[in-house]
Design a protein around this motif. Structure first.
Motif, PDB file in Angstrom:
ATOM      1  N   SER A  26       0.497   5.520   0.359  1.00 26.14           N
ATOM      2  CA  SER A  26      -0.412   6.599   0.772  1.00 26.14           C
ATOM      3  C   SER A  26       0.393   7.859   1.035  1.00 26.14           C
ATOM      4  O   SER A  26       1.611   7.803   1.229  1.00 26.14           O
ATOM      5  CB  SER A  26      -1.199   6.203   2.026  1.00 26.14           C
ATOM      6  OG  SER A  26      -0.318   5.945   3.115  1.00 26.14           O
ATOM      7  N   PRO A  57      -5.344  17.270  -4.883  1.00 28.68           N
ATOM      8  CA  PRO A  57      -6.222  16.206  -5.385  1.00 28.68           C
ATOM      9  C   PRO A  57      -5.576  15.444  -6.535  1.00 28.68           C
ATOM     10  O   PRO A  57      -4.697  15.951  -7.231  1.00 28.68           O
ATOM     11  CB  PRO A  57      -7.457  16.988  -5.865  1.00 28.68           C
ATOM     12  CG  PRO A  57      -6.929  18.353  -6.218  1.00 28.68           C
ATOM     13  CD  PRO A  57      -5.829  18.626  -5.237  1.00 28.68           C
ATOM     14  N   SER A  75       0.831  -1.205   0.000  1.00 25.36           N
ATOM     15  CA  SER A  75       0.000   0.000   0.000  1.00 25.36           C
ATOM     16  C   SER A  75       0.863   1.251   0.000  1.00 25.36           C
ATOM     17  O   SER A  75       1.870   1.320   0.718  1.00 25.36           O
ATOM     18  CB  SER A  75      -0.934   0.011   1.216  1.00 25.36           C
ATOM     19  OG  SER A  75      -1.816  -1.097   1.180  1.00 25.36           O
ATOM     20  N   TYR A  87       4.966   9.048  -5.524  1.00 26.65           N
ATOM     21  CA  TYR A  87       3.721   9.777  -5.764  1.00 26.65           C
ATOM     22  C   TYR A  87       3.988  10.886  -6.766  1.00 26.65           C
ATOM     23  O   TYR A  87       4.941  11.648  -6.615  1.00 26.65           O
ATOM     24  CB  TYR A  87       3.190  10.376  -4.467  1.00 26.65           C
ATOM     25  CG  TYR A  87       1.944  11.234  -4.645  1.00 26.65           C
ATOM     26  CD1 TYR A  87       0.739  10.665  -5.015  1.00 26.65           C
ATOM     27  CD2 TYR A  87       2.000  12.613  -4.446  1.00 26.65           C
ATOM     28  CE1 TYR A  87      -0.397  11.437  -5.187  1.00 26.65           C
ATOM     29  CE2 TYR A  87       0.874  13.391  -4.614  1.00 26.65           C
ATOM     30  CZ  TYR A  87      -0.324  12.804  -4.981  1.00 26.65           C
ATOM     31  OH  TYR A  87      -1.447  13.584  -5.158  1.00 26.65           O
ATOM     32  N   GLN A 135      -0.080  12.092   2.759  1.00 25.36           N
ATOM     33  CA  GLN A 135      -0.907  13.088   3.449  1.00 25.36           C
ATOM     34  C   GLN A 135      -1.617  13.968   2.416  1.00 25.36           C
ATOM     35  O   GLN A 135      -1.009  14.402   1.438  1.00 25.36           O
ATOM     36  CB  GLN A 135      -0.015  13.952   4.332  1.00 25.36           C
ATOM     37  CG  GLN A 135      -0.725  15.087   5.029  1.00 25.36           C
ATOM     38  CD  GLN A 135       0.241  15.964   5.801  1.00 25.36           C
ATOM     39  OE1 GLN A 135       1.231  15.483   6.325  1.00 25.36           O
ATOM     40  NE2 GLN A 135      -0.038  17.249   5.871  1.00 25.36           N
ATOM     41  N   PRO A 136      -2.915  14.222   2.596  1.00 25.31           N
ATOM     42  CA  PRO A 136      -3.648  15.031   1.610  1.00 25.31           C
ATOM     43  C   PRO A 136      -3.055  16.428   1.459  1.00 25.31           C
ATOM     44  O   PRO A 136      -2.936  17.171   2.418  1.00 25.31           O
ATOM     45  CB  PRO A 136      -5.065  15.104   2.202  1.00 25.31           C
ATOM     46  CG  PRO A 136      -5.174  13.919   3.081  1.00 25.31           C
ATOM     47  CD  PRO A 136      -3.807  13.713   3.658  1.00 25.31           C
ATOM     48  N   VAL A 174      -6.451   7.132  -5.137  1.00 27.75           N
ATOM     49  CA  VAL A 174      -7.847   7.204  -4.711  1.00 27.75           C
ATOM     50  C   VAL A 174      -7.849   7.463  -3.209  1.00 27.75           C
ATOM     51  O   VAL A 174      -7.319   6.663  -2.436  1.00 27.75           O
ATOM     52  CB  VAL A 174      -8.613   5.906  -5.026  1.00 27.75           C
ATOM     53  CG1 VAL A 174     -10.048   6.002  -4.544  1.00 27.75           C
ATOM     54  CG2 VAL A 174      -8.568   5.613  -6.527  1.00 27.75           C
ATOM     55  N   ASN A 175      -8.429   8.594  -2.816  1.00 29.67           N
ATOM     56  CA  ASN A 175      -8.367   9.019  -1.415  1.00 29.67           C
ATOM     57  C   ASN A 175      -6.910   9.071  -0.934  1.00 29.67           C
ATOM     58  O   ASN A 175      -6.582   8.644   0.177  1.00 29.67           O
ATOM     59  CB  ASN A 175      -9.188   8.084  -0.524  1.00 29.67           C
ATOM     60  CG  ASN A 175     -10.665   8.166  -0.827  1.00 29.67           C
ATOM     61  OD1 ASN A 175     -11.190   9.221  -1.188  1.00 29.67           O
ATOM     62  ND2 ASN A 175     -11.362   7.047  -0.697  1.00 29.67           N
ATOM     63  N   HIS A 176      -6.036   9.539  -1.830  1.00 30.26           N
ATOM     64  CA  HIS A 176      -4.618   9.755  -1.536  1.00 30.26           C
ATOM     65  C   HIS A 176      -3.889   8.443  -1.210  1.00 30.26           C
ATOM     66  O   HIS A 176      -2.929   8.444  -0.437  1.00 30.26           O
ATOM     67  CB  HIS A 176      -4.449  10.750  -0.385  1.00 30.26           C
ATOM     68  CG  HIS A 176      -5.174  12.038  -0.592  1.00 30.26           C
ATOM     69  ND1 HIS A 176      -4.743  12.998  -1.474  1.00 30.26           N
ATOM     70  CD2 HIS A 176      -6.339  12.513  -0.060  1.00 30.26           C
ATOM     71  CE1 HIS A 176      -5.593  14.016  -1.472  1.00 30.26           C
ATOM     72  NE2 HIS A 176      -6.563  13.743  -0.627  1.00 30.26           N
ATOM     73  N   SER A 177      -4.340   7.330  -1.789  1.00 30.40           N
ATOM     74  CA  SER A 177      -3.669   6.055  -1.555  1.00 30.40           C
ATOM     75  C   SER A 177      -3.890   5.127  -2.745  1.00 30.40           C
ATOM     76  O   SER A 177      -4.759   5.365  -3.590  1.00 30.40           O
ATOM     77  CB  SER A 177      -4.182   5.390  -0.271  1.00 30.40           C
ATOM     78  OG  SER A 177      -5.571   5.097  -0.384  1.00 30.40           O
TER      79      SER A 177
END
Length: 294
Positions: free
Chosen positions: A168, A174, A166, A219, A170-171, A196-199
């Motif tokens: 992910s 977008p 996984s 990322y 931190q937001p 999707v949802n930052h992950s």
């Protein structure tokens, strides 16, 4: 469209986050700021007034209207005055675009360069300081359906079991995507999924020795007409064959059995020798008989 404004009459319009977009200042009316003459040091004032950390990128774009703009002189800004106090009416075909690092994120200025110090030019580079570091973790599913998540630098999974890597972050902005990079002694593979949802979650149905190696997440996001990326730490994964564990366990039990057998055999041999010499068992029996007659 995103607007960013606090108590100060300064805002960023049209960016992908609250700390990016076209710089506007209000003196009665909101107007865009003329792009000419800005440096990152000057732009840092705007980021501070917006509580958006440091300035990481300045650029210019053509104004979408022919109305008036604000001209802000660098000397006025350097004197300690606010942007509003330094704004004078002007008219320019280009307006300033700005990306700030975000609240609580400091950016080193050593990696930021402008092609021409006298003009505002887009900085053609890939910056990692703008984004926080992604988090990488591994989760494993056992045969009974239980799962566990590990975020250590090294993890292991049984051969044939399913596992998920996984990624992910931190937001901050977008969208974006995650690239999972796998590296072993003889190959390198890349897998990409949208954030999707930052992950993003990369599922591997059955672990094989070929999955053993190091994994990392990158990322990537496109904001303010620029590409940004940030890479996670590496996670090392070991794939263990359950057959090896069974063989090791059997060998351990066999070794223990041989040891016990050897001890028993040694004791029996010692006792036999004593019996031959008449000192094993007979002397003890005689003592018991004498004690009983008394």
């Amino acid at each position: 469209m995103t607007l960013c404004f606090l108590s100060e009459p300064v805002r960023l319009v049209g960016g992908a986050s609250r700390c990016a977009g076209t710089l506007e200042v209000k003196q009665g009316l909101w107007r865009s700021v003329e792009a000419s003459g800005w440096t990152l040091m000057d732009a840092a004032v705007a980021c501070r007034e917006l509580d958006c950390g440091s300035a990481v990128l300045t650029g210019s774009r053509n104004a979408s209207w022919d109305g008036p703009t604000w001209k802000i002189k660098p000397a006025c800004v350097k004197s300690g005055s606010t942007l509003r106090e330094c704004a004078t009416s002007s008219q320019s075909p280009t307006v300033l675009e700005l990306i700030c690092s975000g609240k609580g994120v400091a950016v080193s200025q050593r990696s930021l360069t402008l092609k021409e110090s006298s003009k505002v030019q887009p900085i053609v580079s890939l910056f990692t300081d703008l984004l926080v570091q992604p988090i990488i973790s591994a989760s494993f599913s056992s045969n009974d359906g239980d799962s566990q998540v590990q975020q250590q630098e090294s993890s292991w999974v049984l051969k044939g079991s399913s596992f998920t890597i996984s990624c992910s972050i931190q937001p901050q902005y977008p969208g974006g995507s995650f690239q999972l990079t796998f590296t072993s002694s003889n190959t390198t593979s890349n897998y990409t999924q949208p954030a999707v949802n930052h992950s993003a979650h990369f599922l591997f149905p059955a672990a094989e020795p070929a999955h053993q190696g190091t994994y990392s997440c990158v990322y990537r996001v496109f904001v303010f007409s620029r590409n940004f990326s940030s890479e996670s730490r590496q996670l090392s994964l070991t794939v263990s064959d359950p057959t090896v564990f069974v063989i090791r366990l059997l060998l351990l039990l066999l070794s223990l059995l041989l040891f016990i057998s050897a001890v028993c055999f040694s004791h029996k041999v010692a006792c036999t020798r004593l019996l031959i010499r008449g000192r094993c068992g007979t002397k003890r029996s005689a003592r018991w008989k004498r004690a009983a007659t008394r």
